[in-house]
Design a protein around this motif. Structure first.
Motif, PDB file in Angstrom:
ATOM      1  N   ASN A  81       2.998  -6.476   1.050  1.00 38.30           N
ATOM      2  CA  ASN A  81       2.655  -5.174   1.795  1.00 38.30           C
ATOM      3  C   ASN A  81       2.431  -6.283   3.336  1.00 38.30           C
ATOM      4  OD1 ASN A  81       1.767  -2.834   1.250  1.00 38.30           O
ATOM      5  ND2 ASN A  81       0.798  -4.049  -0.054  1.00 38.30           N
ATOM      6  N   ILE A  82       2.371  -7.288   3.195  1.00 42.17           N
ATOM      7  CA  ILE A  82       1.770  -7.661   4.592  1.00 42.17           C
ATOM      8  C   ILE A  82       3.363  -8.442   5.052  1.00 42.17           C
ATOM      9  CG2 ILE A  82       1.182  -9.725   5.973  1.00 42.17           C
ATOM     10  CD1 ILE A  82      -1.467  -9.134   4.244  1.00 42.17           C
ATOM     11  N   ALA A  83       3.635  -8.910   3.754  1.00 40.04           N
ATOM     12  CA  ALA A  83       5.235  -9.749   4.791  1.00 40.04           C
ATOM     13  C   ALA A  83       6.183  -8.668   4.784  1.00 40.04           C
ATOM     14  CB  ALA A  83       6.037 -10.988   3.519  1.00 40.04           C
ATOM     15  N   LEU A  84       6.310  -8.134   4.011  1.00 42.89           N
ATOM     16  CA  LEU A  84       7.433  -6.803   4.108  1.00 42.89           C
ATOM     17  C   LEU A  84       7.222  -6.228   5.163  1.00 42.89           C
ATOM     18  CD1 LEU A  84       7.654  -5.980   0.163  1.00 42.89           C
ATOM     19  CD2 LEU A  84       9.320  -7.224   2.081  1.00 42.89           C
ATOM     20  N   ALA A  85       6.060  -5.859   5.190  1.00 43.92           N
ATOM     21  CA  ALA A  85       5.869  -5.219   6.919  1.00 43.92           C
ATOM     22  C   ALA A  85       6.637  -6.063   7.896  1.00 43.92           C
ATOM     23  CB  ALA A  85       4.600  -4.207   7.689  1.00 43.92           C
ATOM     24  N   GLN A  86       6.444  -7.212   7.841  1.00 45.43           N
ATOM     25  CA  GLN A  86       6.483  -8.233   9.046  1.00 45.43           C
ATOM     26  C   GLN A  86       8.162  -8.365   9.125  1.00 45.43           C
ATOM     27  OE1 GLN A  86       4.699 -12.358   8.742  1.00 45.43           O
ATOM     28  NE2 GLN A  86       6.845 -12.843  10.184  1.00 45.43           N
ATOM     29  N   ALA A  87       8.931  -8.351   7.688  1.00 46.10           N
ATOM     30  CA  ALA A  87      10.402  -8.554   7.092  1.00 46.10           C
ATOM     31  C   ALA A  87      11.417  -7.912   7.979  1.00 46.10           C
ATOM     32  CB  ALA A  87      10.694  -8.570   6.041  1.00 46.10           C
ATOM     33  N   TRP A  88      10.579  -6.206   8.379  1.00 43.14           N
ATOM     34  CA  TRP A  88      11.384  -5.438   8.238  1.00 43.14           C
ATOM     35  C   TRP A  88      11.160  -5.411   9.804  1.00 43.14           C
ATOM     36  CZ3 TRP A  88      12.935  -0.960   5.467  1.00 43.14           C
ATOM     37  CH2 TRP A  88      12.715  -0.055   6.326  1.00 43.14           C
TER      38      TRP A  88
END
Length: 279
Positions: free
Chosen positions: A71-78
């Protein structure tokens, strides 16, 4: 869908079909590729191959079963790399073992990676796609999502479930201008399947062939992409003569050797491979 200038996220991108799809998307002119799998070193190798084609590559070394980290990594990637136009869910794990000898931990691993992991990342990306009112999601199932295979009961169940999940999302997300499709390769020659006891009479295909089929399906906007003549033949037989097909599958299965029914030695594929048994 025209890949030119698009941003794509591919799970299971460290090897096998996921890697082949990522490389093919780069060749088709994608602007940026986000590569997700557990093995950082292999992801780095894939990223170098993609960058040599003039396409930016971002590695995301993540375990899809670790929901908070994902969750954290994908929110940051977006936020850091821009809106994702295409999500390819290719991550998966398979264990080949007769059902009566199956172990709960292996069953749970297949369900957690193949289904829960895919659900988690799809939910995160689809919500953001809905806000931007555009996107494409490809869920990699398998021919085993149409025709179940003896000695692969849980794997087959997860691949059937992926098709149901895909069909449901296709209806739900259409109102948000998000297209959802399924890719169904048959046995593919990857690292993951080389230790499997293969079914007789099945000719494996290459990951590159599967990747090319995906690109064709994206252009045609096909809801389901079958890959290879064996897949079409099996689906056709399942429609007109399902009992005959079941008998043939049992004869081809590793639990039949030299005309005698017996169970094979259980073999399992590490989830780090992040590719399905047909992938």
């Amino acid at each position: 869908m025209n890949i030119q200038g698009k941003i794509a996220l591919v799970t299971g991108a460290s090897r096998g079909i996921g890697r082949a799809i990522a490389v093919e998307l780069a060749k088709q002119g994608a602007k940026r590729l986000l590569l997700l799998a557990r093995d950082r070193q292999q992801l780095t190798e894939v990223a170098m191959e993609i960058e040599a084609l003039g396409v930016e590559a971002v590695i995301l070394p993540l375990d899809l079963t670790q929901l908070v980290e994902v969750n954290i990594a994908l929110a940051q990637a977006w936020r850091d790399y821009g809106p994702i136009d295409l999500l390819v869910n290719c991550a998966g794990v398979a264990h080949q073992v007769p059902f009566l000898k199956s172990q709960l931990l292996q069953v749970q691993e297949e369900i957690n990676v193949n289904l829960i992991g895919m659900y988690t990342i799809t939910r995160l990306i689809a919500r953001r796609m809905a806000v931007q009112r555009q996107g494409r999601i490809v869920n990699v199932s398998s021919l085993m999502g149409k025709v179940a295979a003896p000695s692969m009961a849980t794997y087959s169940a997860t691949k059937f479930a992926i098709l149901g999940f895909t069909q449901a999302l296709r209806g739900e997300l259409a109102a948000h201008n998000i297209q959802v499709m399924a890719l169904l390769p048959s046995l593919t020659d990857t690292h993951m399947v080389r230790d499997l006891q293969w079914f007789r009479w099945v000719v494996p295909m290459t990951p590159e062939k599967v990747a090319h089929a995906l690109i064709t399906g994206l252009h045609k906007e096909s809801p389901e992409i079958l890959v290879g003549w064996q897949s079409y033949l099996a689906v056709w037989c399942n429609r007109i003569a399902p009992m005959l097909l079941e008998m043939l599958l049992m004869m081809a299965s590793p639990i039949y050797r030299d005309g005698q029914k017996r169970f094979p030695t259980p073999r399992s594929m590490p989830s780090a491979s992040f590719g399905s048994v047909t992938n």
